[in-house]
Motif scaffolding. Structure first.
Motif, short mmCIF file in Angstrom:
data_model
loop_
_atom_site.label_atom_id
_atom_site.label_comp_id
_atom_site.label_asym_id
_atom_site.label_seq_id
_atom_site.Cartn_x
_atom_site.Cartn_y
_atom_site.Cartn_z
N GLN A 89 0.83 -1.21 0.00
CA GLN A 89 0.00 0.00 0.00
C GLN A 89 0.86 1.26 0.00
OE1 GLN A 89 -2.42 -0.97 3.40
NE2 GLN A 89 -4.08 -1.76 2.12
N GLU A 90 2.00 1.21 0.69
CA GLU A 90 2.94 2.33 0.69
C GLU A 90 3.51 2.53 -0.73
OE1 GLU A 90 7.45 3.10 2.23
OE2 GLU A 90 6.10 2.04 3.60
N LEU A 91 3.90 1.45 -1.37
CA LEU A 91 4.41 1.54 -2.74
C LEU A 91 3.33 2.05 -3.70
CD1 LEU A 91 6.46 -1.78 -2.90
CD2 LEU A 91 7.38 0.54 -2.86
N GLU A 92 2.08 1.64 -3.46
CA GLU A 92 0.98 2.11 -4.30
C GLU A 92 0.78 3.62 -4.13
OE1 GLU A 92 -3.65 0.90 -5.18
OE2 GLU A 92 -2.93 0.79 -3.12
N SER A 93 0.87 4.11 -2.91
CA SER A 93 0.68 5.55 -2.69
C SER A 93 1.78 6.38 -3.34
CB SER A 93 0.61 5.86 -1.19
OG SER A 93 1.87 5.67 -0.58
N ARG A 94 2.97 5.78 -3.52
CA ARG A 94 4.07 6.47 -4.20
C ARG A 94 4.03 6.26 -5.71
NH1 ARG A 94 8.52 4.30 -0.26
NH2 ARG A 94 9.20 3.32 -2.20
N GLY A 95 3.08 5.47 -6.18
CA GLY A 95 2.92 5.26 -7.62
C GLY A 95 3.87 4.24 -8.22
N GLU A 96 4.53 3.45 -7.39
CA GLU A 96 5.48 2.45 -7.89
C GLU A 96 4.79 1.17 -8.36
OE1 GLU A 96 9.03 1.89 -5.55
OE2 GLU A 96 8.78 3.89 -4.69
N ILE A 97 3.65 0.85 -7.76
CA ILE A 97 2.85 -0.30 -8.17
C ILE A 97 1.39 0.13 -8.15
CG2 ILE A 97 4.48 -2.01 -7.29
CD1 ILE A 97 2.61 -2.45 -4.91
N ARG A 98 0.53 -0.72 -8.71
CA ARG A 98 -0.90 -0.41 -8.68
C ARG A 98 -1.68 -1.69 -8.44
NH1 ARG A 98 -3.53 -1.08 -13.78
NH2 ARG A 98 -2.07 -1.97 -15.26
N ARG A 99 -2.85 -1.52 -7.87
CA ARG A 99 -3.72 -2.66 -7.60
C ARG A 99 -4.60 -2.91 -8.81
NH1 ARG A 99 -6.38 -4.70 -2.29
NH2 ARG A 99 -4.57 -3.65 -1.43
N VAL A 100 -4.65 -4.16 -9.23
CA VAL A 100 -5.49 -4.57 -10.36
C VAL A 100 -6.36 -5.71 -9.87
CG1 VAL A 100 -5.53 -5.42 -12.73
CG2 VAL A 100 -3.67 -3.92 -11.98
N GLY A 101 -7.59 -5.41 -9.49
CA GLY A 101 -8.45 -6.43 -8.90
C GLY A 101 -7.88 -6.90 -7.58
N LYS A 102 -7.64 -8.18 -7.45
CA LYS A 102 -7.08 -8.73 -6.21
C LYS A 102 -5.57 -8.88 -6.28
CE LYS A 102 -11.16 -11.30 -4.82
NZ LYS A 102 -11.69 -12.60 -4.40
N HIS A 103 -4.97 -8.42 -7.36
CA HIS A 103 -3.53 -8.55 -7.54
C HIS A 103 -2.87 -7.18 -7.59
CE1 HIS A 103 -4.60 -12.66 -8.61
NE2 HIS A 103 -3.33 -12.96 -8.40
N TRP A 104 -1.56 -7.20 -7.57
CA TRP A 104 -0.74 -6.00 -7.69
C TRP A 104 0.02 -6.08 -9.00
CZ3 TRP A 104 -1.32 -2.41 -3.92
CH2 TRP A 104 -1.91 -2.83 -2.73
N SER A 105 0.34 -4.94 -9.57
CA SER A 105 1.05 -4.92 -10.84
C SER A 105 2.13 -3.86 -10.84
CB SER A 105 0.08 -4.64 -11.98
OG SER A 105 0.78 -4.57 -13.21
N THR A 106 3.25 -4.22 -11.44
CA THR A 106 4.34 -3.25 -11.60
C THR A 106 4.29 -2.61 -12.98
OG1 THR A 106 5.82 -5.00 -12.37
CG2 THR A 106 5.87 -4.49 -10.02
N GLU A 107 3.36 -3.07 -13.83
CA GLU A 107 3.23 -2.53 -15.18
C GLU A 107 2.51 -1.18 -15.14
OE1 GLU A 107 1.17 -5.45 -17.45
OE2 GLU A 107 2.91 -6.76 -17.57
N ALA A 108 2.85 -0.34 -16.07
CA ALA A 108 2.18 0.96 -16.18
C ALA A 108 0.72 0.74 -16.55
CB ALA A 108 2.87 1.81 -17.24
N PRO A 109 -0.17 1.60 -16.08
CA PRO A 109 -1.57 1.45 -16.46
C PRO A 109 -1.74 1.64 -17.96
CG PRO A 109 -1.24 3.48 -15.21
CD PRO A 109 0.06 2.74 -15.22
#
Length: 76
Positions: free
Chosen positions: A28-48
């Motif tokens: 969640q910390e990485l998501e708030s910094r924009g390094e990863i994003r949540r996609v459904g129930k998974h996390w992704s390092t790919e750009a949206p």
């Protein structure tokens, strides 16, 4: 251990050898910094996906079953 571009919280926890709770907080910390994003129930390092990429994906999904039929009339 390297994670794939899409992974679950449990997979990341196993890779980091941390509890799910600590891993979720870190994700969640990485998501708030924009390094990863949540996609459904998974996390992704790919750009949206961009609007164009999403539109092309929808078009391909809609036309994947189309077949081009050509005129078989022979000249000659």
């Amino acid at each position: 251990m390297d994670l794939p571009s899409s992974f679950s919280t449990a997979m990341a926890a196993r890779a980091a050898r941390l509890s799910n709770e600590k891993t979720l907080a870190r994700l969640q910390e990485l998501e708030s910094r924009g390094e990863i994003r949540r996609v459904g129930k998974h996390w992704s390092t790919e750009a949206p996906p961009t609007d164009l990429t999403a539109a092309i994906d929808r078009l391909e999904a809609r036309t994947s079953n189309l077949r081009i039929v050509r005129d078989r009339a022979r000249v000659g």
